[in-house]
Structures are given as C-alpha cells and as structure tokens.
Design an enzyme around this catalytic site. Sequence first.
Site, mmCIF file in Angstrom:
data_model
loop_
_atom_site.group_PDB
_atom_site.id
_atom_site.type_symbol
_atom_site.label_atom_id
_atom_site.label_comp_id
_atom_site.label_asym_id
_atom_site.label_seq_id
_atom_site.Cartn_x
_atom_site.Cartn_y
_atom_site.Cartn_z
ATOM 1 C CB CYS A 111 38.639 48.210 36.414
ATOM 2 S SG CYS A 111 37.713 46.915 36.964
ATOM 3 N N GLY A 112 40.645 47.583 39.210
ATOM 4 C CA GLY A 112 41.594 46.542 39.831
ATOM 5 C C GLY A 112 41.325 45.128 39.657
ATOM 6 C CG HIS A 113 37.154 43.388 38.950
ATOM 7 N ND1 HIS A 113 36.336 44.550 38.653
ATOM 8 C CD2 HIS A 113 36.317 42.355 38.058
ATOM 9 C CE1 HIS A 113 35.305 44.527 37.842
ATOM 10 N NE2 HIS A 113 35.656 43.152 37.288
ATOM 11 N N GLY A 276 39.757 46.750 43.784
ATOM 12 C CA GLY A 276 41.348 46.962 43.555
ATOM 13 C C GLY A 276 41.576 48.751 43.822
#
Length: 355
Positions: A111-113, A276
Amino acid sequence: MSAANARKKLSLAPMRKWKPPKEWLRITAIDAHTGGEPFRVITGGFPDLSGDTILARRRWVKERHDRLRTALMWEPRGHADMYGCIVTPPVTPGADIGILFMHNEGYSTMCGHGIIAITKVVLETGLFPMKAPETTLRIDSPAGRITARALVAKGRVTSVRFQNVPSFVLAQDEIVEVPGIGKVRCDIAFGGAFYAYVDAQDVGVRCIPADFRPLIEKGMAIKRAVMAGRPVPHPFEEELSFLYGTIFIGPPVNEGSHSRNVCIFAEGEVDRSPTGTGVSGRLAIHCARGDIGIDERMVVESIIGSRFSGRVVETTTFGKYPAVIPEIEGTAHITGRQEFLVDPADPFRDGFLLR
C-alpha cells in the site's frame, strides 16, 4: 437556579474521567490520511502476531484475529472505505519495522499511501528519531522490502517518497468480456499488487466524484471478469497472485498533472489518493511502451484532486518479466488519536458494512 444558569455550570469532567469495564477490549490507534485516503495505525491492544515472515504473520492474523479487523475497519468504528495497518517487528536484516495492511475485504500485499502515512506517523510520534533534512525507514511489507525517505523540516515530515518493490507488466491490451459492459481493453500490471488498468472513457465513466457509484459498479465488474478469465501469477509468491482492483485512467483536472487515477479495490473500496501501488504499475506500463524513461517524473491525480508524483529509478528484471523500480512521493497528515472499545455484549461488536 435558572435552567440557563444550570447549563452554564454543567461540567463534562465525569465523562472525561469515565473508564470502561475491565472486561471490555481496548484498542488504541492514530488516524492519518494520505491525499485524503484514510489510514488507521493500531498502537495498542492488538494481539502480538506470530510468524517469521510478513506473509506468515498475514496468514496468522487472518486465521485467528480477523474479527478484530472487521471491528476496526467496518462500521460503527470505521466505514466501507476504511483502511489501516498493524505495525510489527521487522523480519529482514536492516529493516526498521514490518507492516500489515488491512481494509474492508482483508489484508493487502502493499500500500503506497500506507507507506507514506506510516512513515509520517512513526517519525512524528517519536517511534524513531527524525533527522533533517531527510530520514530513511526500511519497511518489511508482504510484497517485500520498501525504502521510505521522509523530508523533514522544523520537526515535521513535509513529504515522503518511497522506492517500491519491482513493478512489471503482466499483460498489455488484453480484451476481457465483462457482463453488462461488453468487451473491455485493459493492461494488467503489478506495483506491489496487481491491477487491471482501463481507460475510463472506454466504459463510459469519468474519474470524478459525481461518477462514484458507476466507478464502483464497473470497476468491480471488470475485476471479477478478469479474475474469472485468467490467472494473475506473481513470479515467486502464490499469496500475491490475485487481482486487487481496477484502476480507471482519465484526463487530469488540474494543471501540471499527467492524468488521473481512480482505483476500485478490495470489496468496492474507492481510493481517495492516486494509489501508490497503482502509480507504480502505471510507471511500468509507460516505461514498457516507451512513453517515459529513467528519472522522468509523472504526476497523477486522484478522484478528489490530490497528487502523487512518480519516476522510474532504474530498470531490472523480476522473474521472467522486465521490471522497473518506481519511486512515489506524496504527503500525509495525522487526523486523530483514538481509543476503541469492544463491549462483549454488543451484538455489533465485530462490525458490519452498508454500502
């Protein structure tokens, strides 16, 4: 004493001093958001996780404590689009922390965020020392090692950029028959999770809040059709071999952006950020097509106009696939400090969802 004077003298101190019964479960958290996408960081009350790898811990919590995920992500403590994480000790040499991501359906692989938010939270709350102008964190995720770099000024994290796991294209210009829609062209790429990338105008939707419902409905229909029609194999990990969502691509609304992403993932969640891992997959797609080269920056908007910027740091291979190492940058903000209570007599203690 008049009613007006009684109201003036009302003290709420007893409510502030109230303590729940000892048999109630208490779980603490810090809430944040990245580009509008929520991120709930569990800070206490969750059982310790067992396993020598992050994937093993992911299996362990899913098998033994999934009711806590639903209690914390679903209503009444969360909502259908809630997102959060469990911080764990690292599992690889040199890493600082491990992380497990959770949402309305289960536990995502990257998970980018979330990486941007957890870097903000652990540094600004003092879990790790914060040094200007930049502080580096190495994070073990289910998809692999992530390196996050926080820009620091005046004791605050002003932005975070992270180098993601190798990202690659699984399929280009694939045609899938989607019930209720017809033939849809998509690219399938991995940026820590697999997504089907679709031009929004091809299926008659716009990447704006007004199309929130049709984006969910068509995004989930496309996701299910792709999953039913083909395997989505990760080169090394069976547990990562699944389609996480559909990403619709549309024109930008704001000047200076390349395009807009709307990600429909898990069980119909709508990412408020540009995603992301989704931007990472897009960098792999654009690099494979020759649209961008090394160090060329691309700015992508979300459904609400928040932005991530991304670039290809280098090219590599990942199993049999040509791949890129993407770097994504964005900004997070802390929004609250929570204590959640679970009354064992509450019939909705494990949560519920309405969409």
